[in-house]
Design a protein around this motif. Structure first.
Motif, short mmCIF file in Angstrom:
data_model
loop_
_atom_site.label_atom_id
_atom_site.label_comp_id
_atom_site.label_asym_id
_atom_site.label_seq_id
_atom_site.Cartn_x
_atom_site.Cartn_y
_atom_site.Cartn_z
N SER A 82 0.85 -1.19 0.00
CA SER A 82 0.00 0.00 0.00
C SER A 82 0.88 1.24 0.00
O SER A 82 1.96 1.24 0.60
CB SER A 82 -0.93 0.01 1.22
OG SER A 82 -0.20 0.14 2.43
N PRO A 83 0.44 2.30 -0.68
CA PRO A 83 1.22 3.54 -0.68
C PRO A 83 1.33 4.09 0.75
O PRO A 83 0.33 4.22 1.44
CB PRO A 83 0.40 4.48 -1.57
CG PRO A 83 -0.55 3.61 -2.31
CD PRO A 83 -0.81 2.43 -1.43
N GLY A 84 2.53 4.38 1.18
CA GLY A 84 2.75 4.84 2.55
C GLY A 84 3.55 3.85 3.37
O GLY A 84 4.03 4.18 4.46
N THR A 87 -6.33 3.56 7.63
CA THR A 87 -5.12 2.75 7.45
C THR A 87 -4.20 3.43 6.45
O THR A 87 -4.62 4.21 5.60
CB THR A 87 -5.48 1.34 6.94
OG1 THR A 87 -6.19 1.46 5.69
CG2 THR A 87 -6.35 0.59 7.94
N ILE A 88 -2.92 3.09 6.54
CA ILE A 88 -1.92 3.66 5.63
C ILE A 88 -2.19 3.16 4.21
O ILE A 88 -2.27 1.96 3.98
CB ILE A 88 -0.51 3.25 6.07
CG1 ILE A 88 -0.19 3.82 7.46
CG2 ILE A 88 0.54 3.71 5.06
CD1 ILE A 88 1.05 3.22 8.09
N GLY A 89 -2.34 4.08 3.28
CA GLY A 89 -2.59 3.73 1.89
C GLY A 89 -4.00 3.99 1.42
O GLY A 89 -4.24 4.11 0.22
N PHE A 90 -4.92 4.09 2.36
CA PHE A 90 -6.32 4.30 1.98
C PHE A 90 -6.52 5.64 1.27
O PHE A 90 -7.19 5.71 0.23
CB PHE A 90 -7.22 4.22 3.23
CG PHE A 90 -8.66 4.57 2.97
CD1 PHE A 90 -9.45 3.78 2.15
CD2 PHE A 90 -9.23 5.69 3.56
CE1 PHE A 90 -10.78 4.10 1.90
CE2 PHE A 90 -10.56 6.02 3.32
CZ PHE A 90 -11.33 5.23 2.49
N ASP A 91 -5.95 6.69 1.81
CA ASP A 91 -6.15 8.02 1.22
C ASP A 91 -5.58 8.08 -0.20
O ASP A 91 -6.21 8.65 -1.09
CB ASP A 91 -5.50 9.09 2.10
CG ASP A 91 -5.81 10.49 1.61
OD1 ASP A 91 -6.97 10.91 1.74
OD2 ASP A 91 -4.90 11.16 1.08
N THR A 92 -4.42 7.50 -0.39
CA THR A 92 -3.81 7.51 -1.73
C THR A 92 -4.65 6.71 -2.72
O THR A 92 -4.92 7.16 -3.84
CB THR A 92 -2.39 6.93 -1.69
OG1 THR A 92 -1.62 7.63 -0.70
CG2 THR A 92 -1.70 7.07 -3.04
N ALA A 93 -5.07 5.51 -2.32
CA ALA A 93 -5.92 4.68 -3.18
C ALA A 93 -7.22 5.40 -3.51
O ALA A 93 -7.71 5.35 -4.65
CB ALA A 93 -6.20 3.34 -2.51
N LEU A 94 -7.77 6.05 -2.52
CA LEU A 94 -9.02 6.80 -2.71
C LEU A 94 -8.85 7.87 -3.78
O LEU A 94 -9.68 8.01 -4.68
CB LEU A 94 -9.42 7.43 -1.37
CG LEU A 94 -10.70 8.24 -1.33
CD1 LEU A 94 -11.89 7.39 -1.71
CD2 LEU A 94 -10.88 8.83 0.08
N GLN A 133 -4.74 0.73 -8.07
CA GLN A 133 -5.16 1.38 -6.83
C GLN A 133 -4.12 1.25 -5.72
O GLN A 133 -4.13 2.02 -4.76
CB GLN A 133 -6.49 0.77 -6.35
CG GLN A 133 -7.65 1.04 -7.28
CD GLN A 133 -8.80 0.09 -7.03
OE1 GLN A 133 -9.65 0.34 -6.19
NE2 GLN A 133 -8.85 -1.01 -7.77
N ARG A 134 -3.23 0.29 -5.85
CA ARG A 134 -2.19 0.09 -4.83
C ARG A 134 -0.94 0.91 -5.10
O ARG A 134 -0.08 1.03 -4.24
CB ARG A 134 -1.79 -1.38 -4.76
CG ARG A 134 -2.80 -2.27 -4.08
CD ARG A 134 -2.13 -3.58 -3.78
NE ARG A 134 -3.09 -4.59 -3.38
CZ ARG A 134 -2.82 -5.89 -3.39
NH1 ARG A 134 -1.64 -6.31 -3.84
NH2 ARG A 134 -3.71 -6.76 -2.99
N GLY A 135 -0.81 1.43 -6.30
CA GLY A 135 0.43 2.10 -6.68
C GLY A 135 0.38 3.61 -6.53
O GLY A 135 -0.62 4.19 -6.11
N GLY A 136 1.50 4.22 -6.89
CA GLY A 136 1.58 5.67 -6.91
C GLY A 136 2.21 6.27 -5.67
O GLY A 136 2.30 5.64 -4.61
N SER A 137 2.68 7.50 -5.82
CA SER A 137 3.28 8.22 -4.71
C SER A 137 2.25 8.48 -3.63
O SER A 137 1.14 8.94 -3.91
CB SER A 137 3.85 9.55 -5.23
OG SER A 137 4.42 10.30 -4.18
N PRO A 138 2.56 8.18 -2.36
CA PRO A 138 1.58 8.40 -1.29
C PRO A 138 1.24 9.87 -1.11
O PRO A 138 2.10 10.75 -1.28
CB PRO A 138 2.27 7.83 -0.04
CG PRO A 138 3.73 7.80 -0.38
CD PRO A 138 3.81 7.58 -1.85
N THR A 139 0.00 10.15 -0.79
CA THR A 139 -0.44 11.52 -0.53
C THR A 139 0.23 12.05 0.73
O THR A 139 0.78 11.29 1.54
CB THR A 139 -1.96 11.57 -0.35
OG1 THR A 139 -2.32 10.75 0.77
CG2 THR A 139 -2.68 11.09 -1.60
N ALA A 140 0.14 13.36 0.91
CA ALA A 140 0.68 13.96 2.13
C ALA A 140 0.03 13.36 3.37
O ALA A 140 0.70 13.09 4.38
CB ALA A 140 0.46 15.47 2.10
#
Length: 319
Positions: free
Chosen positions: A13-15, A136-143, A251-258
């Motif tokens: 998960s991102p994060g 949880t860590i990664g939820f905001d980024t996936a969202l 949905q699992r990838g990408g740079s994590p949000t702030a």
């Protein structure tokens, strides 16, 4: 404790990288050595363990995925395999372990705890389905990834006057579908926590069509059923031109949000503090923007709850 370990397990998960960074740097700040276990519980069993320094976690806070890699390890359910993992940890002088992951990862940490080895669980999963934490860590980024996809799909849905069914991840939890559906203006959101009537969904589409609506977005959580199954039933019922987009692992990838970077940093650091205090068998989380920790065994006995008020709001706003 003078030596601790850290691993990531299950779906990435991102994060996770910011959480690893926080564990390593918080520990070193307190003169505690940190060892990374590569490849989750599978890597633990095979002894893929390496000491981490400050530079080991440099330039990772903005990266998705996990530098420690991850893997599923069904055999870790066996007691003899768990004991082998503890042997590997003790061979390196490791006295406590931070486990970053979801439900399955927590169960591994619980098993080690019950065998006398102190572990602290850090909730890392895009599904947002771990009790004891509001997020949880990664939820905001996936969202945000899903919302971006919905916005793009809406453009083509408008152009071609189509209904789009968008299938999102979440396993047995509907948080991604619910939050993304509400934020993306979906006409219908299907989640596993609430029963749905396909006739009612079709009626909503027809009602929108009658008042001049040219397109519709339906978000379905994978725990409900396949997006293709939903589309087939709707097309049979309404005769509307219907398309499907399964977002899948993007949905699992990408740079994590702030938000995920800050959350991961706070939870990872708190996990280290708990181990330094000599405690184990805990799971960290966040509630009302305050860090909390619970007995990891108790956490696994609870069920994730979804926000019914948010679900009802989504139905009211999508009339």
């Amino acid at each position: 404790m003078k030596k601790i370990g850290v691993l990531t397990s299950g779906g990435d998960s991102p994060g996770m990288n910011p959480a690893i960074r926080a564990v390593v740097r918080k520990a070193i700040f307190h003169n505690v050595e940190v060892y990374g276990i590569y490849g989750g519980y599978s890597g633990l069993i095979s002894g893929k363990i390496k000491k981490l320094e400050l530079g080991s976690v440099g330039d990772i806070i903005h990266r998705g995925g996990t530098m420690l890699q991850s893997a599923r390890c069904p055999e870790f359910k066996e007691k003899e395999v768990q004991l082998k993992g503890i042997e590997q940890l003790k061979a390196h002088g490791i006295e406590g372990l931070v486990v970053i992951g979801g439900d399955g990862s927590y169960r591994g940490a619980k098993a080690l705890t019950e065998l006398g080895f102190p572990c602290v669980g850090v909730p890392g999963t895009i599904d947002n389905d771990i009790p004891g934490t509001e997020q949880t860590i990664g939820f905001d980024t996936a969202l945000n990834t899903v919302i971006d996809a919905i916005d793009k799909i809406r453009d083509t849905a408008t152009s071609h006057e189509r209904t789009f069914v968008i299938e999102v991840m979440g396993r047995d939890a509907g948080d991604i579908a619910l939050w993304a559906g509400l934020a993306g203006g979906a006409e219908t959101i299907l989640i596993p926590e609430e029963n749905y009537d396909m006739n009612e969904v079709a009626d909503r589409l027809r009602s929108g069509q009658e008042r001049g609506k040219k397109h519709s977005i339906i978000v379905v959580a994978e725990g409900v059923c396949s997006g293709y199954e939903v589309a087939r039933k709707l097309q049979e019922e309404t005769k509307m031109d219907t398309r499907v987009s399964v977002l899948g692992h993007m949905q699992r990838g990408g740079s994590p949000t702030a938000a995920d970077r800050v959350l991961a940093s706070r939870l990872g650091a708190r996990a280290v503090e708990i181990l330094i205090e000599g405690k184990g068998g805990r799971a960290v989380g966040i509630e009302k923007n305050k860090l909390v920790d619970y007995d990891i065994i108790e956490i696994l006995d609870k069920k994730h709850t979804f926000d019914l008020d948010l679900y009802n709001l989504s139905k009211e706003l999508s009339i």
